[in-house]
Design an enzyme around this catalytic site. Structure first.
Site, PDB file in Angstrom:
ATOM      1  N   HIS A   1      -9.742  41.618  57.059  1.00 54.88           N
ATOM      2  CA  HIS A   1      -9.715  41.345  55.615  1.00 54.88           C
ATOM      3  C   HIS A   1      -8.372  41.709  54.966  1.00 54.88           C
ATOM      4  O   HIS A   1      -7.862  40.930  54.152  1.00 54.88           O
ATOM      5  CB  HIS A   1     -10.887  42.033  54.920  1.00 54.88           C
ATOM      6  CG  HIS A   1     -12.205  41.371  55.176  1.00 54.88           C
ATOM      7  ND1 HIS A   1     -13.412  41.954  54.868  1.00 54.88           N
ATOM      8  CD2 HIS A   1     -12.509  40.157  55.710  1.00 54.88           C
ATOM      9  CE1 HIS A   1     -14.398  41.146  55.206  1.00 54.88           C
ATOM     10  NE2 HIS A   1     -13.878  40.052  55.714  1.00 54.88           N
TER      11      HIS A   1
ATOM     12  N   ASN B   1     -19.463  43.088  61.676  1.00 48.44           N
ATOM     13  CA  ASN B   1     -18.119  43.205  61.100  1.00 48.44           C
ATOM     14  C   ASN B   1     -17.060  43.584  62.135  1.00 48.44           C
ATOM     15  O   ASN B   1     -15.960  44.016  61.764  1.00 48.44           O
ATOM     16  CB  ASN B   1     -18.127  44.245  59.972  1.00 48.44           C
ATOM     17  CG  ASN B   1     -18.910  43.780  58.769  1.00 48.44           C
ATOM     18  OD1 ASN B   1     -18.665  42.717  58.225  1.00 48.44           O
ATOM     19  ND2 ASN B   1     -19.884  44.575  58.358  1.00 48.44           N
TER      20      ASN B   1
ATOM     21  N   HIS C   1     -13.369  43.006  61.459  1.00 44.89           N
ATOM     22  CA  HIS C   1     -13.186  42.664  60.052  1.00 44.89           C
ATOM     23  C   HIS C   1     -12.467  43.736  59.238  1.00 44.89           C
ATOM     24  O   HIS C   1     -11.861  43.425  58.217  1.00 44.89           O
ATOM     25  CB  HIS C   1     -14.540  42.350  59.412  1.00 44.89           C
ATOM     26  CG  HIS C   1     -15.125  41.037  59.850  1.00 44.89           C
ATOM     27  ND1 HIS C   1     -15.378  40.744  61.164  1.00 44.89           N
ATOM     28  CD2 HIS C   1     -15.494  39.938  59.136  1.00 44.89           C
ATOM     29  CE1 HIS C   1     -15.892  39.522  61.245  1.00 44.89           C
ATOM     30  NE2 HIS C   1     -15.964  39.019  60.044  1.00 44.89           N
TER      31      HIS C   1
ATOM     32  N   HIS D   1      -9.624  33.025  58.023  1.00 43.70           N
ATOM     33  CA  HIS D   1     -10.561  34.099  58.348  1.00 43.70           C
ATOM     34  C   HIS D   1     -10.681  34.278  59.860  1.00 43.70           C
ATOM     35  O   HIS D   1     -10.612  35.408  60.375  1.00 43.70           O
ATOM     36  CB  HIS D   1     -11.933  33.805  57.744  1.00 43.70           C
ATOM     37  CG  HIS D   1     -12.955  34.852  58.059  1.00 43.70           C
ATOM     38  ND1 HIS D   1     -12.903  36.123  57.557  1.00 43.70           N
ATOM     39  CD2 HIS D   1     -14.050  34.818  58.880  1.00 43.70           C
ATOM     40  CE1 HIS D   1     -13.925  36.834  58.018  1.00 43.70           C
ATOM     41  NE2 HIS D   1     -14.622  36.063  58.828  1.00 43.70           N
TER      42      HIS D   1
ATOM     43  N   ARG E   1     -30.634  34.159  36.519  1.00 45.45           N
ATOM     44  CA  ARG E   1     -31.004  35.388  37.239  1.00 45.45           C
ATOM     45  C   ARG E   1     -31.566  35.112  38.632  1.00 45.45           C
ATOM     46  O   ARG E   1     -32.276  35.938  39.197  1.00 45.45           O
ATOM     47  CB  ARG E   1     -31.977  36.244  36.416  1.00 45.45           C
ATOM     48  CG  ARG E   1     -31.372  36.738  35.099  1.00 45.45           C
ATOM     49  CD  ARG E   1     -32.265  37.766  34.429  1.00 45.45           C
ATOM     50  NE  ARG E   1     -31.624  38.304  33.248  1.00 45.45           N
ATOM     51  CZ  ARG E   1     -31.744  37.784  32.029  1.00 45.45           C
ATOM     52  NH1 ARG E   1     -32.507  36.720  31.840  1.00 45.45           N
ATOM     53  NH2 ARG E   1     -31.118  38.329  31.001  1.00 45.45           N
TER      54      ARG E   1
ATOM     55  N   LYS F   1     -25.392  36.692  52.818  1.00 46.56           N
ATOM     56  CA  LYS F   1     -24.241  37.300  52.157  1.00 46.56           C
ATOM     57  C   LYS F   1     -23.526  36.231  51.340  1.00 46.56           C
ATOM     58  O   LYS F   1     -23.123  35.195  51.866  1.00 46.56           O
ATOM     59  CB  LYS F   1     -23.270  37.889  53.176  1.00 46.56           C
ATOM     60  CG  LYS F   1     -23.628  39.264  53.677  1.00 46.56           C
ATOM     61  CD  LYS F   1     -22.484  39.828  54.515  1.00 46.56           C
ATOM     62  CE  LYS F   1     -22.759  41.239  54.959  1.00 46.56           C
ATOM     63  NZ  LYS F   1     -21.639  41.787  55.764  1.00 46.56           N
TER      64      LYS F   1
ATOM     65  N   GLU G   1     -15.212  33.679  65.549  1.00 42.26           N
ATOM     66  CA  GLU G   1     -16.505  34.290  65.236  1.00 42.26           C
ATOM     67  C   GLU G   1     -17.484  34.150  66.398  1.00 42.26           C
ATOM     68  O   GLU G   1     -18.353  35.000  66.593  1.00 42.26           O
ATOM     69  CB  GLU G   1     -17.092  33.676  63.962  1.00 42.26           C
ATOM     70  CG  GLU G   1     -16.417  34.117  62.673  1.00 42.26           C
ATOM     71  CD  GLU G   1     -16.786  35.546  62.252  1.00 42.26           C
ATOM     72  OE1 GLU G   1     -17.645  36.173  62.911  1.00 42.26           O
ATOM     73  OE2 GLU G   1     -16.210  36.028  61.261  1.00 42.26           O
TER      74      GLU G   1
ATOM     75  N   GLU H   1     -27.452  45.516  55.535  1.00 49.24           N
ATOM     76  CA  GLU H   1     -26.367  46.237  56.200  1.00 49.24           C
ATOM     77  C   GLU H   1     -26.438  47.748  55.980  1.00 49.24           C
ATOM     78  O   GLU H   1     -25.433  48.396  55.679  1.00 49.24           O
ATOM     79  CB  GLU H   1     -25.016  45.689  55.742  1.00 49.24           C
ATOM     80  CG  GLU H   1     -23.896  45.905  56.742  1.00 49.24           C
ATOM     81  CD  GLU H   1     -22.625  45.150  56.386  1.00 49.24           C
ATOM     82  OE1 GLU H   1     -21.630  45.812  56.086  1.00 49.24           O
ATOM     83  OE2 GLU H   1     -22.650  43.913  56.407  1.00 49.24           O
TER      84      GLU H   1
ATOM     85  N   LYS I   1     -27.480  36.387  65.377  1.00 44.77           N
ATOM     86  CA  LYS I   1     -27.358  36.801  63.973  1.00 44.77           C
ATOM     87  C   LYS I   1     -28.727  36.890  63.306  1.00 44.77           C
ATOM     88  O   LYS I   1     -28.973  37.813  62.513  1.00 44.77           O
ATOM     89  CB  LYS I   1     -26.452  35.850  63.197  1.00 44.77           C
ATOM     90  CG  LYS I   1     -26.224  36.363  61.774  1.00 44.77           C
ATOM     91  CD  LYS I   1     -24.970  35.892  61.128  1.00 44.77           C
ATOM     92  CE  LYS I   1     -24.730  36.641  59.821  1.00 44.77           C
ATOM     93  NZ  LYS I   1     -23.586  36.122  59.059  1.00 44.77           N
TER      94      LYS I   1
ATOM     95  N   ARG J   1     -26.707  45.892  61.054  1.00 45.48           N
ATOM     96  CA  ARG J   1     -25.959  44.707  60.647  1.00 45.48           C
ATOM     97  C   ARG J   1     -24.456  44.960  60.563  1.00 45.48           C
ATOM     98  O   ARG J   1     -23.654  44.017  60.630  1.00 45.48           O
ATOM     99  CB  ARG J   1     -26.494  44.176  59.307  1.00 45.48           C
ATOM    100  CG  ARG J   1     -25.865  42.844  58.921  1.00 45.48           C
ATOM    101  CD  ARG J   1     -26.571  42.167  57.763  1.00 45.48           C
ATOM    102  NE  ARG J   1     -25.890  40.927  57.414  1.00 45.48           N
ATOM    103  CZ  ARG J   1     -26.354  40.028  56.565  1.00 45.48           C
ATOM    104  NH1 ARG J   1     -27.518  40.218  55.959  1.00 45.48           N
ATOM    105  NH2 ARG J   1     -25.674  38.931  56.307  1.00 45.48           N
TER     106      ARG J   1
END
Length: 347
Positions: free
Chosen positions: A240, A233, A236, A252, A108, A130, A172, A225, A215, A229
């Site tokens: 994706h 993206n 993106h 990517h 957990r 993330k 990026e 997000e 960042k 945030r």
């Protein structure tokens, strides 16, 4: 270089810069790496932990799946690791995302640290917490926010990257400048001819540091997000689906570059920025040998269908991050599907 602090109250951590790697002993640590990194740096990794505590995954996006995630957790169980353990990820974005997600779920939740070895991981995926895996329905649709204990950046790892992997990260880097810092964007324009020269260590140190500063600020303001945030993206929403439909043959970074081109064209259609600014972005992508065109015979309906699963979407509306000027973007929804289709078909 001085460390950068990601301020998240009790989850705050440092991005450490320099030539030394973290000392993992005596704390029990499962170190996850990929087959390419292990081939190059096995001796170094064995100095950090015992060989039995290293778990090697096949290199490539294809490993970022539920089977590999379970294999990491089962390795930890096999080693009888308890709540006082931690995981460590030494590799690129795939390794970091997988290891972080496994750490978020094992017992957990146990701590983990990031040791990024690719430019893309250094400037983006290792920072911000993330984590996740891909499923056939889309990229990163299963995951968790799980912040690392620390991130250690050593740009000496870049010396062994292929040109394609370096380009993967440069996309990026451009994205980061495009969303937040026009001065940094100009710096990249001025230095584009040097950005495949791995001997320019001071240049890469400066680039990686600036990306991490940007960042870290964004993540500190909006960890999960819910607002700011989302700007990270940029490109993106298009990227994706391109990755998924290519079965990840398009990397990517390559997909993000194509996505920035498409987002730029969409912003142009909407009158959000000028033709001059669009051409400026296109020129930098070209100077860095990054792709801007969708693959031939791209199925537009499939792209749009995958966009409907994007994590930024709200109330069933496809959400885009679109440029309003060089160094500034805006989150936009309610764009007619016909206009999205037009941009894709004309790319």
């Amino acid at each position: 270089m001085n460390d950068i602090r990601v301020e998240l109250a009790e989850r705050s951590y440092n991005i450490n810069f320099g030539k030394t790697l973290p000392v993992l002993a005596p704390r029990k640590t499962l170190l996850v790496t990929d087959s390419n990194i292990y081939k190059l740096y096995a001796d170094l990794l064995k100095e950090m932990v015992k060989p039995a505590d290293i778990f090697v995954i096949p290199a490539g996006e294809e490993s970022k799946n539920a089977d590999t995630f379970l294999a990491i957790c089962r390795k930890a169980a096999e080693l009888h690791l308890g709540r006082d353990c931690r995981f460590a990820a030494a590799g690129g974005g795939v390794t970091g995302d997988l290891t972080g997600f496994a750490a978020s779920c094992y017992l957990r939740g146990v701590p983990f640290i990031q040791i990024p070895t690719s430019l893309l991981a250094m400037v983006d995926s290792s920072v911000g917490g993330k984590t996740g895996i891909d499923i056939p329905e889309g990229k990163n649709l299963i995951g968790a926010f799980h912040q690392p204990e620390s991130v250690t950046v050593n740009t000496a790892f870049l010396a062994t990257l292929s040109d394609r992997e370096l380009a993967n990260g440069l996309a990026e880097v451009v994205k980061t400048a495009a969303i937040a810092d026009e001065k940094f964007f100009s710096f990249l324009e001025d230095n584009a001819k040097h950005l495949y020269d791995r001997g320019k260590t001071a240049l890469f140190d400066e680039i990686v540091r600036r990306c991490c500063e940007i960042k870290a600020h964004v993540v500190s303001c909006d960890e999960k997000e819910s607002g700011l945030r989302a700007i990270l993206n940029y490109g993106h929403t298009f990227a994706h689906p391109v990755e998924t439909l290519s079965s990840y043959r398009i990397s990517h970074g390559e997909a993000v570059s194509i996505g920035m081109e498409c987002a730029g064209l969409l912003a142009l259609e909407l009158g959000m920025w000028s033709k001059e600014q669009y051409l400026r972005q296109a020129a930098l992508l070209d100077a860095l040998h990054l792709p801007r065109r969708l693959p031939e015979n791209t199925d537009i309906d499939s792209v749009i269908e995958l966009m409907k699963s994007d994590k930024k979407n709200r109330n069933g509306k496809i959400t885009f991050v679109l440029p309003v000027s060089t160094g500034s973007v805006k989150v936009v929804s309610d764009i007619p599907v016909e206009l999205i289709r037009k941009v894709i078909s004309e790319n």
